[in-house]
Design a protein around this motif. Structure first.
Motif, PDB file in Angstrom:
ATOM      1  N   GLU A  82      10.448  56.805   3.542  1.00  0.00           N
ATOM      2  CA  GLU A  82      10.408  58.263   3.425  1.00  0.00           C
ATOM      3  C   GLU A  82      11.309  58.929   4.476  1.00  0.00           C
ATOM      4  O   GLU A  82      12.040  59.873   4.166  1.00  0.00           O
ATOM      5  N   ASP A  83      11.268  58.430   5.715  1.00  0.00           N
ATOM      6  CA  ASP A  83      12.131  58.969   6.778  1.00  0.00           C
ATOM      7  C   ASP A  83      13.600  58.788   6.415  1.00  0.00           C
ATOM      8  O   ASP A  83      14.411  59.703   6.546  1.00  0.00           O
ATOM      9  N   ILE A  84      13.923  57.592   5.965  1.00  0.00           N
ATOM     10  CA  ILE A  84      15.311  57.266   5.630  1.00  0.00           C
ATOM     11  C   ILE A  84      15.809  58.150   4.499  1.00  0.00           C
ATOM     12  O   ILE A  84      16.884  58.747   4.592  1.00  0.00           O
ATOM     13  N   THR A  85      15.024  58.266   3.442  1.00  0.00           N
ATOM     14  CA  THR A  85      15.425  59.070   2.282  1.00  0.00           C
ATOM     15  C   THR A  85      15.604  60.533   2.656  1.00  0.00           C
ATOM     16  O   THR A  85      16.591  61.165   2.279  1.00  0.00           O
ATOM     17  N   GLU A  86      14.653  61.067   3.419  1.00  0.00           N
ATOM     18  CA  GLU A  86      14.726  62.476   3.802  1.00  0.00           C
ATOM     19  C   GLU A  86      15.936  62.757   4.697  1.00  0.00           C
ATOM     20  O   GLU A  86      16.696  63.696   4.456  1.00  0.00           O
ATOM     21  N   LEU A  87      16.136  61.944   5.712  1.00  0.00           N
ATOM     22  CA  LEU A  87      17.232  62.184   6.646  1.00  0.00           C
ATOM     23  C   LEU A  87      18.595  61.883   6.023  1.00  0.00           C
ATOM     24  O   LEU A  87      19.595  62.503   6.376  1.00  0.00           O
ATOM     25  N   ALA A  88      18.650  60.944   5.073  1.00  0.00           N
ATOM     26  CA  ALA A  88      19.912  60.582   4.429  1.00  0.00           C
ATOM     27  C   ALA A  88      20.494  61.721   3.609  1.00  0.00           C
ATOM     28  O   ALA A  88      21.689  61.719   3.308  1.00  0.00           O
TER      29      ALA A  88
END
Length: 145
Positions: A82-88
């Motif tokens: 979730e962190d990766i997807t949001e920040l990406a």
């Protein structure tokens, strides 16, 4: 006084030029962690293709020549999907970024002592360095050195 295992953790998304992995970006991380002020907990390289597809490179998949390995990470796996997807979302198409989780070691004792006193953190805000520098440049004349 109870010992806190971790201090505050910040996630940083550092844009890289193009889709190349530059060892210099990793070297800057290892240099700052060597000071003991911060601890590298997790790291992932994210590349976004021109059509928006994400490619993830974990630490153990980095090519030779990079100064970072899994043993250096304090909490590998902390950066979740979730962190990766949001920040990406902030990565432009055709570019790459380095997503890191850094523990602010120097704040660990402050956090522990605050909690022990019964106080609670009610708010927190960070002003990015480029914003602070631009603001200071407009209100304080540059000194000649």
């Amino acid at each position: 006084m109870s010992a806190a295992r971790f201090g505050p953790v910040d996630f940083y998304l550092l844009g890289l030029p193009g889709q190349s992995l530059d060892p210099a970006a990793f070297s800057a991380l290892t240099d700052i962690t060597d000071t003991g002020l911060v601890r590298l907990l997790d790291l992932i390289v994210i590349s976004k293709s021109d059509d928006g597809e994400l490619t993830l490179v974990e630490v153990e998949e980095l090519p030779n020549g990079f100064e970072i390995n899994v043993e250096m990470l304090g909490a590998s796996g902390l950066l979740g999907h979730e962190d990766i997807t949001e920040l990406a979302e902030a990565i432009p198409a055709g570019a790459s970024a380095l997503l890191v989780a850094l523990e602010l070691v120097y704040q660990r004792e402050l956090a522990a002592r605050t909690a022990e006193s019964g106080a609670v953190l009610l708010g927190y805000e960070r002003i990015p360095a480029p914003v602070v520098n631009a603001l200071v440049d407009t209100i304080i004349p540059k000194l000649e050195v």
